[in-house]
Design an enzyme around this catalytic site. Structure first.
Site, PDB file in Angstrom:
ATOM      1  N   HIS A 146      -8.449   1.322  -0.294  1.00 59.54           N
ATOM      2  CA  HIS A 146      -8.437   0.365  -1.401  1.00 59.54           C
ATOM      3  C   HIS A 146      -9.838  -0.197  -1.681  1.00 59.54           C
ATOM      4  CE1 HIS A 146      -4.101   0.576  -1.666  1.00 59.54           C
ATOM      5  NE2 HIS A 146      -4.052   0.473  -0.354  1.00 59.54           N
ATOM      6  N   SER A 171       0.831  -1.206   0.000  1.00 63.60           N
ATOM      7  CA  SER A 171       0.000   0.000   0.000  1.00 63.60           C
ATOM      8  C   SER A 171       0.867   1.258   0.000  1.00 63.60           C
ATOM      9  CB  SER A 171      -0.967  -0.033   1.189  1.00 63.60           C
ATOM     10  OG  SER A 171      -1.925   0.994   1.101  1.00 63.60           O
TER      11      SER A 171
END
Length: 285
Positions: free
Chosen positions: A194, A87
């Site tokens: 996300h 991430s």
């Protein structure tokens, strides 16, 4: 072949970076540069063991990025054959192999963190880690829910994170618990990272990405969006455009790194979260 891994949000700890600042002239320079670019003392938040790092996305992400990249920059043996970042860690990886400069990476992370923080404050999003079920089972229950909830982090076998509207995440968690999930843990991130809920942030972040210059990578970077080895700058930028709303394909990235020759994994950022995930992936490869 050596693979260097950069962690994302959740790996922070109080007082992080203080040791690096004391032992390296370059680290001291980059910490001070960070304060100058940001216009506030992020180093004070990092060094003084304040809880605000865990409470505010915008500060947490900056701190992890700064710490991770500085750690790589001052390492005498940082010579990766491949890299990946979980991430936020993808930006640390890019800066560490000079696809973007430390300064540009800091600006990108700052803008990304602000956009995500805004979404966190304006919506009721949530993330939950599901342990002990197959990915396909979790994917099925997410698809059948009538709200917004999606798989967001494929961490390792038997561990998948879901993300979305709080009510939908809780509903799916309830179903998964009934069918045998070993454990379910709600993440303390106050947002649905996300997931489609990040779409407004994605649109704004795309504009920032477009204005930023990238270089080709000196080694393959396995990006979250597709888990594939990427070198060309345009391909890296295109994948980053989808970064905020696409799942983190971490398990898939590590498996591909192994297929392509990785034999030594080095966790370069704060904490050891990624090392723990690697061990579980290697046991089930």
């Amino acid at each position: 072949m050596k693979a260097y891994l950069f962690p994302g949000q959740g790996s922070q700890f109080n007082g992080m970076g203080k040791d690096l600042y004391k032992k390296s002239t370059l680290a001291k320079k980059l910490f001070r540069l960070s304060d100058e670019i940001l216009g506030f003392r992020i180093t004070s938040m990092m060094f003084n063991e304040t809880k605000i790092l865990s409470e505010k996305t915008k500060y947490t992400q900056l701190s992890i990025y700064i710490y991770s990249v500085i750690k790589a920059k001052i390492s005498n043996d940082f010579d990766p054959d491949m890299v990946a970042g979980h991430s936020l860690g993808e930006f640390s990886a890019l800066a560490s192999v000079n696809v973007i400069s430390f300064e540009k990476g800091l600006i990108l992370v700052n803008q990304r963190a602000k956009l995500m923080q805004n979404i966190c404050e304006s919506t009721k999003g949530e993330m939950a880690v599901i342990f002990g079920l197959e990915d396909e089972v979790i994917e099925f229950y997410c698809k059948t829910d009538n709200g917004i909830v999606v798989p967001s982090n494929y961490n390792c076998p038997g561990q998948l994170v879901i993300s979305g509207e709080q009510k939908s995440v809780r509903r799916v968690c309830s179903c998964l618990k009934k069918i045998g999930a070993k454990r379910i843990f709600i993440l303390p991130v106050h947002g649905a990272f996300h997931s489609p809920m990040m779409e407004p942030a994605k649109k704004e972040f795309e504009k920032i990405i477009e204005k930023t210059s990238f270089k080709d990578s000196k080694c393959p970077i396995y990006q979250n969006v597709n888990a594939q080895p990427i070198i060309k700058s345009e391909d890296i930028k295109n994948n980053l455009r989808e970064h905020l709303t696409s799942p983190v394909k971490w398990k898939q990235s590590i498996k591909n790194m192994i297929i392509h020759g990785a034999s030594l994994f080095i966790d370069i950022g704060p904490g050891n979260i990624l090392s723990s995930l690697i061990k579980k992936i290697l046991r089930n490869k």
